[in-house]
Structures are given as structure tokens and as C-alpha cells.
Design a protein around this motif. Structure first.
Motif, mmCIF file in Angstrom:
data_model
loop_
_atom_site.group_PDB
_atom_site.id
_atom_site.type_symbol
_atom_site.label_atom_id
_atom_site.label_comp_id
_atom_site.label_asym_id
_atom_site.label_seq_id
_atom_site.Cartn_x
_atom_site.Cartn_y
_atom_site.Cartn_z
ATOM 1 N N GLY A 138 0.821 -1.199 0.000
ATOM 2 C CA GLY A 138 0.000 0.000 0.000
ATOM 3 C C GLY A 138 0.853 1.246 0.000
ATOM 4 N N GLY A 139 1.513 1.541 -1.125
ATOM 5 C CA GLY A 139 2.525 2.585 -1.166
ATOM 6 C C GLY A 139 2.028 3.970 -0.820
ATOM 7 N N MET A 140 0.753 4.278 -1.103
ATOM 8 C CA MET A 140 0.201 5.593 -0.779
ATOM 9 C C MET A 140 -0.833 5.510 0.332
ATOM 10 S SD MET A 140 -0.070 7.466 -4.496
ATOM 11 C CE MET A 140 1.286 7.387 -5.676
ATOM 12 N N CYS A 141 -0.904 4.351 0.985
ATOM 13 C CA CYS A 141 -1.785 4.140 2.149
ATOM 14 C C CYS A 141 -3.258 4.247 1.790
ATOM 15 C CB CYS A 141 -1.450 5.105 3.278
ATOM 16 S SG CYS A 141 0.288 5.081 3.778
ATOM 17 N N THR A 142 -3.603 4.082 0.525
ATOM 18 C CA THR A 142 -5.004 4.135 0.116
ATOM 19 C C THR A 142 -5.727 2.823 0.393
ATOM 20 O OG1 THR A 142 -4.324 3.503 -2.117
ATOM 21 C CG2 THR A 142 -4.620 5.845 -1.687
ATOM 22 N N GLY A 143 -5.004 1.786 0.642
ATOM 23 C CA GLY A 143 -5.559 0.472 0.910
ATOM 24 C C GLY A 143 -4.418 -0.497 1.135
ATOM 25 N N GLY A 144 -4.742 -1.771 1.200
ATOM 26 C CA GLY A 144 -3.706 -2.777 1.412
ATOM 27 C C GLY A 144 -3.423 -2.985 2.885
ATOM 28 N N ARG A 145 -2.476 -3.866 3.144
ATOM 29 C CA ARG A 145 -2.214 -4.283 4.515
ATOM 30 C C ARG A 145 -1.594 -3.193 5.380
ATOM 31 N NH1 ARG A 145 -0.224 -10.626 4.018
ATOM 32 N NH2 ARG A 145 -2.204 -11.396 3.157
ATOM 33 N N VAL A 146 -0.967 -2.210 4.745
ATOM 34 C CA VAL A 146 -0.344 -1.151 5.539
ATOM 35 C C VAL A 146 -1.370 -0.411 6.386
ATOM 36 C CG1 VAL A 146 -0.540 0.712 3.834
ATOM 37 C CG2 VAL A 146 1.371 0.681 5.442
ATOM 38 N N VAL A 147 -2.623 -0.368 5.947
ATOM 39 C CA VAL A 147 -3.647 0.387 6.672
ATOM 40 C C VAL A 147 -3.858 -0.173 8.071
ATOM 41 C CG1 VAL A 147 -6.075 1.079 6.685
ATOM 42 C CG2 VAL A 147 -4.757 1.153 4.553
ATOM 43 N N ASN A 148 -3.871 -1.501 8.219
ATOM 44 C CA ASN A 148 -4.041 -2.093 9.556
ATOM 45 C C ASN A 148 -2.866 -1.752 10.464
ATOM 46 O OD1 ASN A 148 -6.565 -3.278 9.139
ATOM 47 N ND2 ASN A 148 -5.651 -5.102 8.209
ATOM 48 N N TYR A 149 -1.665 -1.728 9.921
ATOM 49 C CA TYR A 149 -0.504 -1.314 10.724
ATOM 50 C C TYR A 149 -0.647 0.141 11.152
ATOM 51 C CZ TYR A 149 2.123 -5.538 9.435
ATOM 52 O OH TYR A 149 2.555 -6.835 9.273
ATOM 53 N N LEU A 150 -1.065 0.998 10.237
ATOM 54 C CA LEU A 150 -1.215 2.415 10.569
ATOM 55 C C LEU A 150 -2.246 2.619 11.675
ATOM 56 C CD1 LEU A 150 -1.147 3.865 6.950
ATOM 57 C CD2 LEU A 150 0.613 4.200 8.697
ATOM 58 N N LYS A 151 -3.365 1.933 11.560
ATOM 59 C CA LYS A 151 -4.403 2.061 12.585
ATOM 60 C C LYS A 151 -3.871 1.646 13.959
ATOM 61 C CE LYS A 151 -8.339 1.210 9.493
ATOM 62 N NZ LYS A 151 -9.422 0.253 9.138
ATOM 63 N N ALA A 152 -3.042 0.607 13.972
ATOM 64 C CA ALA A 152 -2.542 0.072 15.240
ATOM 65 C C ALA A 152 -1.367 0.851 15.798
ATOM 66 C CB ALA A 152 -2.149 -1.397 15.050
ATOM 67 N N MET A 153 -0.596 1.510 14.939
ATOM 68 C CA MET A 153 0.699 2.047 15.367
ATOM 69 C C MET A 153 0.821 3.562 15.335
ATOM 70 S SD MET A 153 3.299 -0.723 13.629
ATOM 71 C CE MET A 153 3.335 -2.426 14.207
ATOM 72 N N LEU A 154 -0.038 4.253 14.602
ATOM 73 C CA LEU A 154 0.131 5.702 14.479
ATOM 74 C C LEU A 154 0.070 6.416 15.825
ATOM 75 C CD1 LEU A 154 -1.845 6.743 11.258
ATOM 76 C CD2 LEU A 154 0.618 6.893 11.653
ATOM 77 N N GLY A 155 -0.677 5.877 16.762
ATOM 78 C CA GLY A 155 -0.834 6.532 18.054
ATOM 79 C C GLY A 155 0.245 6.226 19.067
ATOM 80 N N ASP A 156 1.267 5.467 18.677
ATOM 81 C CA ASP A 156 2.325 5.036 19.611
ATOM 82 C C ASP A 156 3.656 5.647 19.174
ATOM 83 O OD1 ASP A 156 4.207 3.686 21.174
ATOM 84 O OD2 ASP A 156 3.159 1.770 21.047
#
Length: 467
Positions: free
Chosen positions: A347-365
């Protein structure tokens, strides 16, 4: 007056949807790329999605040339077939291997879950594909030839030389026109790939301008920055999250990580054995395997590593995540534990793909880092994180707001695109400079800056920056 015209069906005033047509006065045409629009460029007015359907006549299109297999250059090929195109699809050896993998994934994610339909589409594409060796002229029709040259962007990438001569070029002083389509040009020292070399001649050049307004960091500098980020993860016991497209930068990152780990110093105080390098993208894993099979196309430095028993794309601390269940377990594991890791997620531009779940889990830490290594198109979550993350802002993912406490970084040296200096040198190093350069595949500021740089170095060249 020229006896041909160049039409742009995408990437005329943005950075996605590349599709360019060279049309003769008699209606016959050559199409160069046929890509999908992404980000804000999905729509003309920012409101409704632009259809991927082909909105131009294809009856006169004799052939399609694929410069490389990124989706913004090939994603509309299935729609081109649906519009009736049955001509040859010309591409390099590596692109012929990689294209079905890219389109299979794109169709499954964005078009249909019907595996039989996907198989039929891919079968039709493979029947129409014609593999061209680099640096060899291929005759399309009498007086009309094309040649692929290495572009150094991703494995298999090419820029396209088109030669029109004899009766097709009566308006040229010497009876010949050379038209060059750059595709996406790579930086000179892209890992694994030989640097692109300028053609001998280009009367008209259709030139990408993605990074026409900036200069990249050098290769040694980007590796140093990557090492510092890995050391930060080891120190913080956090994750370095890299949203990346499955082909190109993923393999470059792995190449540099292998070098960093191989050169580690036990005296630096870090437990390098605790670091996990995770590729969480089935497509990226399949493409990386294809990269390994195509190592005869690697540059000399990469082949030397292999000759010395090293494995640049398959080292000991590298893990791949396949199934969705494994993906969810990995996200949970890295957020619960204090295991240092570097994750390259789809998900190179974070529009979808597996990176989104990582972002949801990690952006706040704050233990974690988000690292962008490629272009973030306007309107994408990636662009929002890149812009607002350093200010402690937020981003919306799937309709929900997520505060950004993780550190946000951009490593420009990992761009797979040439920078302003590289693009100008590409033109200057032609023995016969172009009369006209048409700037595409770039936002307005990048095109404007590159136009000024070209005019300063080649004042006799006509630069068209607004199509």
C-alpha cells in the motif's frame, strides 16, 4: 509541420494514469502505457471517481508498448482489451514475467473476485505479449520502428524510441523523426539496476517530471538514514513501518537492509539479531522471487554480492507474511510486544492494502516510525500523514480519525524516479538535442521547475509543460 501528433490520455497534468498516443496523419497509432489513475486524480472534480474505461478510439492503435509494470502505467490494459484492442503488447523480458503478477493482483483487489474471469483476461494479455530485447529495433510497419532502452526505474523498465522515416516523415529535413517516451526514468544509482543512458537522438521527447522540482539524497546518505532508523527501532523496541509498492522500492530496501545487517558492528551496542525484517505483501513476495529469477539482469555490483555467497533479497532475518490471518497476527504481535522490526507493507500511498491495519494500530504510539520512500499523490492518506504527521496531526483511515504520535520520515533517496538534475542530464547527453520536450507525469510545481531548468541548460528547446 509534423506529420504526427501526440495525444495524452493520462498523466498529462498529474502523476498517475500514464497513457500516451503517437498518431500518424492517416490515423494509425502507437500507444505507450495504459495506466490507472490514483489518489485525487481518480476524479476530474474531486467528487466522483473517474472511470477506468477507455474513452478514446482504439481502432487505429497498432500496438501498445509497456514501459514498466507499475499499475499507474499498466492498470487499464484489461479495459483496453475490453474496448477491442487485439494488437501486440510490446515489453521487455522482465516486464513479460512481472506484468501478469501485477495485473492479477490489481484485478482481484479492484475489479472482480471471479478467478475464471481474471484467468481469461491474463491469458488474453499473455497471448498478445511480444517480448523485445533491449537496444534492438522492432518493425511495426514500413517506415515505423520502436526500440526499448533500459530506464533504470524498476526491473524491466524501459524508455521507448520511435523512428519514423521514409514516407512517414516528409516534413523532417533528413526524412526521419525520432520520438522518445521516457516512461519513468530511474536515478543513476538505483540498487540492482544499470543506470539509464540517453539516446543518440530525440526530436520530440515526452518526459516524466515527477521530481522535476527537487534533488535526491545520494545512495550512501539514504543507507545511512535507513540505518539510523533501524537503530532507533532497536533502541525504542518499536517498528519502522514502510508503506511501499510491491515492486521496485521493496527490493531496493531489502538490498540495502542486507548490506546494513552484513556490515553491523557488535561493538555498537545494538542487538542486531533481535531485528526482524518483514515483508507483509504476498504480491511483493512473489515479485521478489521473480527478481531473484531475473538476476542475470541485475547490475554488476549486485551480481558480485551473489558471487561472494550473499543473498541480497533472501537473507536470514527476512520473513514474509502470506495469509490474511498471518497478517493480522503479525500486526497484533508487533503492537503487543517490544520486538524491534522493520515492516514493508503493501500500500505505497496508504489508500488500501495491509499497511492500513498497521497504521491504525501504530500511528498513536511514539515507539514506532512511519517512513515514506516514494511519491505520495495528492489526496491520499499517505500524503496527509507525510504533511500532518510531523505536526502531531491526524489522518482519516476508513472514515475514522487517527492521531499521529509515531514519528514520520521521508527518505527521498529511495525514489525510483530521476530527480531534476538527472532529467536535465538525460536531455543534455543526447548527441542531437530535442526540438521539443513535453513534460508529463508530474504535478504543476514540478513541471514548472523542470521547464525552467531545461530552458536554462538548453535554451533552444521548446518546452511544453501544460497539456
Amino acid at each position: 509541420m509534423r506529420d504526427f501528433s501526440i495525444l495524452h490520455h493520462g498523466a498529462a497534468d498529474g502523476v498517475t494514469g500514464s497513457c500516451h498516443e503517437l498518431r500518424l496523419a492517416d490515423g494509425r497509432a502507437l500507444l505507450v502505457d495504459c495506466g490507472l489513475f490514483q489518489g485525487a486524480e481518480l476524479s476530474a472534480d474531486g467528487a466522483s471517481a473517474r472511470s477506468p474505461e477507455i474513452d478514446f478510439p482504439v481502432g487505429g492503435v497498432m500496438a501498445l508498448v509497456v514501459t514498466h509494470v507499475h499499475i499507474d502505467h499498466v492498470g487499464r490494459i484489461p479495459y483496453l482489451l475490453a474496448a477491442g484492442f487485439r494488437g501486440p503488447i510490446l515489453c521487455s523480458e522482465a516486464s513479460a514475467m512481472l506484468l501478469p503478477l501485477m495485473l492479477e493482483d490489481a484485478l482481484a483487489v479492484g475489479a472482480t473476485s471471479d478467478r475464471q474471469l481474471i484467468a481469461r483476461v491474463l491469458g488474453q494479455i499473455e497471448r498478445q505479449m511480444v517480448v523485445l530485447p533491449y537496444k534492438t529495433w522492432h518493425a511495426l510497419a514500413p517506415g515505423w520502428r520502436v526500440k526499448l532502452q533500459p530506464a533504470g526505474h524498476i526491473l524491466g523498465s524501459a524508455y521507448v524510441e520511435v523512428q519514423l522515416h521514409d514516407g512517414l516523415a516528409p516534413s523532417s529535413p533528413d526524412g526521419e523523426w525520432r520520438v522518445v517516451f521516457s516512461g519513468d526514468l530511474g536515478a543513476p544509482y538505483t540498487a540492482l539496476l544499470p543506470a539509464p543512458r540517453a539516446p543518440w537522438r530525440g526530436d520530440v521527447v515526452v518526459l516524466e517530471s515527477t521530481y522535476g522540482d527537487r534533488l535526491h539524497a545520494g545512495r550512501s546518505d539514504r543507507r545511512r538514514q535507513l540505518r539510523l532508523l533501524v537503530e532507533r527501532a532497536l533502541r525504542n523496541r518499536g517498528t519502522v513501518l514502510v508503506p511501499a509498492f510491491s515492486i521496485g522500492r521493496t527490493q531496493e530496501l531489502l538490498y540495502d537492509l542486507e548490506a546494513i545487517i552484513a556490515a553491523r558492528d557488535s561493538a555498537d551496542g545494538f542487538d542486531w539479531s533481535s531485528l526482524e525484517v518483514i515483508v507483509d505483501s504476498p504480491l511483493a513476495a512473489r515479485l521478489t522471487e521473480s527478481y531473484r529469477k531475473l538476476r542475470h539482469l541485475w547490475d554488476a555490483e549486485a551480481r558480485r554480492r551473489v558471487a561472494h555467497g550473499r543473498h541480497p533479497l533472501a537473507f536470514e532475518q527476512l520473513y514474509t507474511v502470506d495469509t490474511h490471518a498471518e497478517h493480522l497476527a503479525t500486526v497484533d504481535y508487533l503492537t503487543r510486544t517490544a520486538r524491534p522490526a522493520l515492516v514493508i507493507a503493501a500500500g505505497g500511498m496508504c489508500t488500501g492494502g495491509r499497511v492500513v491495519n498497521y497504521l491504525k494500530a501504530m500511528l498513536g504510539d511514539a515507539r514506532h516510525d512511519v517512513v515514506f520512500v516514494g511519491y505520495q499523490a495528492a489526496g491520499t492518506p499517505g500524503a496527509a500523514i507525510q504533511k500532518y504527521g510531523p505536526r502531531g496531526g491526524y489522518v482519516e483511515l476508513d472514515g475514522k480519525r487517527y492521531d499521529i504520535r509515531a514519528a514520520v520520515h521521508t527518505l527521498g533517496g529511495y525514489s525510483a524516479h530521476a530527480d531534476q538534475g538527472d532529467l536535465v542530464r538525460f536531455l543534455k547527453r543526447m548527441r542531437h538535442h530535442p526540438a521539443e520536450v513535453r513534460l508529463v507525469h508530474g504535478d504543476a510545481p514540478a513541471r514548472t521547475a523542470l521547464a525552467a531548468a531545461i530552458k536554462a541548460e538548453l535554451p533552444g528547446v521548446r518546452v511544453v509543460r501544460s497539456i
